[in-house]
Design an enzyme around this catalytic site. Structure first.
Site, PDB file in Angstrom:
ATOM      1  N   HIS A 111      -1.061  -2.663  -4.486  1.00  0.00           N
ATOM      2  CA  HIS A 111      -0.559  -3.604  -5.492  1.00  0.00           C
ATOM      3  C   HIS A 111      -0.564  -3.028  -6.913  1.00  0.00           C
ATOM      4  CE1 HIS A 111      -0.125  -6.441  -2.395  1.00  0.00           C
ATOM      5  NE2 HIS A 111      -1.277  -7.059  -2.469  1.00  0.00           N
TER       6      HIS A 111
ATOM      7  N   ASP B  80      -1.009  -9.867   8.633  1.00  0.00           N
ATOM      8  CA  ASP B  80      -0.920  -9.195   7.335  1.00  0.00           C
ATOM      9  C   ASP B  80       0.057  -8.042   7.513  1.00  0.00           C
ATOM     10  OD1 ASP B  80      -1.276  -8.489   4.725  1.00  0.00           O
ATOM     11  OD2 ASP B  80      -3.316  -7.717   4.955  1.00  0.00           O
TER      12      ASP B  80
ATOM     13  N   GLU C  76       5.657 -12.785   1.024  1.00  0.00           N
ATOM     14  CA  GLU C  76       5.932 -11.875  -0.092  1.00  0.00           C
ATOM     15  C   GLU C  76       7.153 -11.000   0.198  1.00  0.00           C
ATOM     16  OE1 GLU C  76       2.174  -9.715  -0.858  1.00  0.00           O
ATOM     17  OE2 GLU C  76       1.349 -11.138   0.589  1.00  0.00           O
TER      18      GLU C  76
ATOM     19  N   HIS D  96       2.955 -13.131  -5.391  1.00  0.00           N
ATOM     20  CA  HIS D  96       1.877 -13.218  -4.409  1.00  0.00           C
ATOM     21  C   HIS D  96       1.279 -14.626  -4.374  1.00  0.00           C
ATOM     22  CE1 HIS D  96      -1.520 -11.946  -1.967  1.00  0.00           C
ATOM     23  NE2 HIS D  96      -1.094 -10.686  -1.961  1.00  0.00           N
TER      24      HIS D  96
ATOM     25  N   ARG E 205       0.810  -1.219   0.000  1.00  0.00           N
ATOM     26  CA  ARG E 205       0.000   0.000   0.000  1.00  0.00           C
ATOM     27  C   ARG E 205       0.845   1.272   0.000  1.00  0.00           C
ATOM     28  NH1 ARG E 205      -2.467  -4.037   2.628  1.00  0.00           N
ATOM     29  NH2 ARG E 205      -4.722  -4.302   2.332  1.00  0.00           N
TER      30      ARG E 205
END
Length: 365
Positions: free
Chosen positions: A111, A259, A323, A185, A86
């Site tokens: 993304h 996350d 990631e 991803h 982001r």
């Protein structure tokens, strides 16, 4: 491109709505290990990995055909760019000029915007059917695409760098100063994408002393990274992903689970960043990267609305994403690793997925 001893195959994988052909490249390693790459999104469509008993299964979520990838933007196995993660308010300042991006995550850019690299048809520019089979794909992002300045020429090479080892290498060049942060991803379930088990019993270790705390919009808080010690984010020693994911912790609330970006040490050279073990299947994944961060995502937004491989509905915690990338919102944070790329420079990113089994490791010791 096949032959009697070929370890690489090139085959059709469907047609885009505008008529363009999508291809798949299959690379074969040892003991049934196999990676399948499609040109739509430069996506890892399938990854066949042997378990402790030698049985192979696909360990990444996704779809069996092109229609699923085109119909819904779910990022399964996709290449993410120009900027993974982001950017707050879809805006940043570069060389004194405010750059406005396309917002697609509330007020933020996520993304690469609504039509990021994962939605693009990449071109195959090289194939290698040697001892380490590989495919190189290319995509050129035009100046101003999704608001990003500069024409960006990107290449991605997927290669089998060992009998059960898959590596990716990104390079990118620009004709104007810009920002770049690329990643893959893939959603991993080491028991198998259709096994019917979640990943909460998978044991995870992350080689990080700090993590990036986020607000309710998943934007980094205006503070330095926090120590993982004495928090649910301490994976310095392996433990089950589900062991602390339900704790009443503000950061777990903000991410609806894990996350978050973990801050890796001594980056710039390829080094071990994470290790994932599946006790049930015995599969082990070691992830090595040269990037400064690792986003750990526990599949929190999988809600049962997606029908994937084998007709299975993907639900929360059915997979884990690891990631490698630069930290989120880095263009607005001079205290974070810089994503700036200037003309004449080359952006590079190398990540390796190394697979083994618990049984084999025991036998070797």
């Amino acid at each position: 491109m096949t032959g009697p001893a070929s370890r690489l195959a090139r085959e059709p994988f469907g047609t885009m709505p505008d008529g363009r052909a999508v291809e798949r490249v299959v690379m074969r390693g040892a003991d049934g290990f196999e990676a399948r790459i499609i040109t739509f999104g430069a996506t890892l469509q399938a990854l066949m990995v042997p378990d402790a008993d030698g049985h192979c299964a696909d360990v990444v979520l996704g779809y069996n055909d092109l229609a699923g990838y085109v119909a819904e933007r779910r990022m399964f196995g996709a290449t993410v760019g120009r900027f993974a993660n982001r950017i707050a308010n879809a805006r940043y300042v570069l060389d004194g000029k405010t750059i406005q991006l396309t917002a697609n995550n509330g007020l933020n850019a996520l993304h690469g915007g609504p039509e990021g690299f994962d939605r693009k048809l990449w071109q195959i520019v090289a194939l290698d059917d040697g001892d380490t089979p590989g495919v190189t794909l290319a995509y050129t992002s035009a100046d101003g695409e999704e608001g990003y300045p500069g024409r960006l020429d990107t290449r991605l090479t997927w290669r089998l760098t060992g009998p059960t080892e898959l590596s990716l290498e990104f390079t990118a060049r620009t004709d104007r100063p810009t920002i770049v942060n690329l990643t893959n991803h893939s959603f991993f379930n080491l028991d198998g994408a259709t096994a019917g088990h979640d990943i909460l019993d998978h044991r995870l270790a992350v080689m990080a002393e700090r993590f990036v705390a986020i607000d309710t919009g998943a934007i980094p808080l205006p503070e330095p990274p926090r120590p993982v010690a004495a928090t649910p984010f301490d994976f310095r020693r392996a433990h089950p992903i589900g062991a602390r994911i339900r704790q009443d912790d503000f950061q777990l609330r903000h991410g609806r689970g894990y996350d978050h970006t973990f801050c890796l040490q001594d980056r710039g050279t390829l080094a071990l960043a994470a290790r994932l073990e599946a006790p049930r299947s015995g599969r082990v994944l070691e992830l090595l990267t040269d990037q400064p961060g690792l986003q750990v995502y526990s599949g929190n937004y999988l809600d049962g609305s997606i029908r994937g491989k084998g007709g299975r509905l993907y639900r929360q915690s059915d997979a884990l994403c690891l990631e490698p990338q630069i930290w989120p919102n880095a263009p607005n944070r001079p205290d974070f690793p810089s994503p700036r790329l200037a003309p004449g420079e080359v952006y590079r990113h190398v990540t390796t997925y190394r697979f083994s089994t618990l049984r084999r490791e025991t036998e070797q010791n």
